[in-house]
Design an enzyme around this catalytic site. Structure first.
Site, PDB file in Angstrom:
ATOM      1  N   LYS A   1      -8.929 -32.861  -8.284  1.00 51.46           N
ATOM      2  CA  LYS A   1      -8.761 -32.489  -9.700  1.00 51.46           C
ATOM      3  C   LYS A   1      -7.277 -32.318 -10.036  1.00 51.46           C
ATOM      4  O   LYS A   1      -6.815 -32.719 -11.099  1.00 51.46           O
ATOM      5  CB  LYS A   1      -9.525 -31.188 -10.007  1.00 51.46           C
ATOM      6  CG  LYS A   1     -11.035 -31.329  -9.919  1.00 51.46           C
ATOM      7  CD  LYS A   1     -11.581 -32.159 -11.062  1.00 51.46           C
ATOM      8  CE  LYS A   1     -13.076 -32.351 -10.975  1.00 51.46           C
ATOM      9  NZ  LYS A   1     -13.628 -33.170 -12.060  1.00 51.46           N
TER      10      LYS A   1
ATOM     11  N   SER B   1     -10.649 -28.176 -13.099  1.00 49.75           N
ATOM     12  CA  SER B   1     -11.304 -27.061 -12.430  1.00 49.75           C
ATOM     13  C   SER B   1     -10.310 -25.954 -12.098  1.00 49.75           C
ATOM     14  O   SER B   1      -9.118 -26.220 -11.871  1.00 49.75           O
ATOM     15  CB  SER B   1     -11.917 -27.604 -11.132  1.00 49.75           C
ATOM     16  OG  SER B   1     -12.181 -26.572 -10.233  1.00 49.75           O
TER      17      SER B   1
ATOM     18  N   TYR C   1     -11.786 -31.062  -3.031  1.00 51.62           N
ATOM     19  CA  TYR C   1     -12.303 -31.143  -4.407  1.00 51.62           C
ATOM     20  C   TYR C   1     -11.205 -30.712  -5.384  1.00 51.62           C
ATOM     21  O   TYR C   1     -10.883 -31.412  -6.343  1.00 51.62           O
ATOM     22  CB  TYR C   1     -13.551 -30.260  -4.543  1.00 51.62           C
ATOM     23  CG  TYR C   1     -13.917 -29.989  -5.987  1.00 51.62           C
ATOM     24  CD1 TYR C   1     -14.454 -31.003  -6.772  1.00 51.62           C
ATOM     25  CD2 TYR C   1     -13.692 -28.746  -6.568  1.00 51.62           C
ATOM     26  CE1 TYR C   1     -14.760 -30.772  -8.109  1.00 51.62           C
ATOM     27  CE2 TYR C   1     -14.003 -28.507  -7.896  1.00 51.62           C
ATOM     28  CZ  TYR C   1     -14.541 -29.524  -8.662  1.00 51.62           C
ATOM     29  OH  TYR C   1     -14.833 -29.295  -9.983  1.00 51.62           O
TER      30      TYR C   1
END
Ligand code: UDP
Length: 323
Positions: free
Chosen positions: A134, A102, A130
């Site tokens: 990643k 991402s 988040y």
């Protein structure tokens, strides 16, 4: 031999209907196995049952805001799940991997100062769990390659995937209230939500609202095929590549474009900034073109038209009604 594997977490409902509709579009049977990525026995059984050529690892939680309020859930799901998958991949020797990373892995300060973001920008000082999950997985994959360079790894840094298949039969059907902008706008347009809350109107952007690089899911899907093709012919260190359009649109640009595509006025109210958000994020997409021969073809209008078609024809998503 199967070309790929579809993995998902059991705690999220995959709609059987979506698989049926995919089969209809491609006119081919899709093999689907449901399991929890964190359950190593499930994975071992899967790798014993099938012989895979490559793994495209999409499984993970993806809501920035939720990750701030529930970080452990994100580390357990995203990082722990990946560790189990990699353990089994190593065991069974299926070493060709495409990973969904991402744009949120980019360093916050760097992202603020160097836009568009290229693969050379700094990563790691992320703004939310988040993005950190990643980033951690990217590091794990790189370390794995150092330990065994017969691994072939492509890390695709997605910007903001939106849109739906142009048939209007498959699209995004979030559980409960959508966390992401595009499904929220679409549900507002179809009358399921009263108004859109615009998270922050005082960012340093052309209209004060957050700017992102929205990419059509069909373009994104094609990038994965290109990545597999690349890995089939190149045995190099992990490939890290931005998958974006290079164009930044604000929340209000999105509202305007969706209103035009749908013919429906989208009511909105400017509210507080959302924790973990940054002002601007868009890609320098040239490396993807150079190395994969891939570039986004679909426009913002395509994204809105396709999202609207999906939402209008499936107001309750894959369910018949909203109850
Ligand atoms: N956003 C918003 N209202 C919403 C959802 C999102 O204003 O209900 C904004 C968010 O602050 C960001 C942009 O829309 O500037 C894209 O957010 P999204 O959650 O879709 O993706 P992210 O970039 O966070 O991964």
């Amino acid at each position: 031999m199967l070309d790929m594997i579809l993995l998902c977490l059991i705690i999220f409902q995959i709609h059987q209907k979506s698989l049926n509709r995919v089969e209809k579009i491609i006119n081919k049977k899709v093999i689907f196995e449901k399991g929890d990525l964190r359950d190593i026995d499930v994975l071992k059984n899967l790798f014993t049952k099938y012989k895979f050529d490559s793994v495209i690892h999409f499984a993970g939680l993806k809501a920035v805001g939720e990750s701030v309020s529930n970080p452990l859930k994100y580390y357990d799901n995203n990082v722990n799940g990946t560790l189990k998958l990699l353990e089994v991949i190593s065991l069974f020797g299926c070493k060709k991997i495409v990973f969904s990373s991402s744009a949120t892995v980019y360093d916050e300060v760097d992202a603020a100062n160097y836009i568009p973001l290229s693969e050379q920008n700094k990563t790691g000082k992320t703004t939310n769990p988040y993005g950190t999950s990643k980033y951690m997985i990217e590091r794990i994959l790189e370390d794995l390659y150092v330990s065994d360079n017969s691994f072939q790894i492509a890390i695709l840094r997605y910007f903001n995937p939106v849109g739906a298949h142009e048939s209007g039969t498959i699209g995004e059907d979030p559980n409960g209230i959508p966390n992401n902008l595009m499904p929220f706008i679409a549900q507002t347009a179809v009358g399921k939500r009263e108004f859109l809350s615009v998270f922050g109107g005082d960012y340093d952007t052309h209209d004060g609202t957050g700017v992102r690089d929205y990419i059509h899911v069909v373009d994104l899907a094609i990038a994965h095929i290109k990545a597999i093709e690349y890995l089939n012919k190149s045995a190099t260190k992990p490939l890290v590549v931005n998958i974006g359009t290079g164009k930044g649109y604000s929340v209000l640009d999105m509202v305007k474009s969706f209103s035009k595509a749908s013919g429906v006025e989208i009511p909105y109210k400017i509210s507080q900034r959302r924790a973990g958000d940054i002002a601007k994020c868009y890609a320098k997409p040239s490396f993807a073109k150079e190395i994969l021969g891939w570039e986004a073809k679909k426009t913002l209008e395509d994204m809105c038209v396709d999202s609207w078609r999906w939402q209008k024809e499936n107001p309750f998503g894959y369910k018949q009604t909203d109850c």
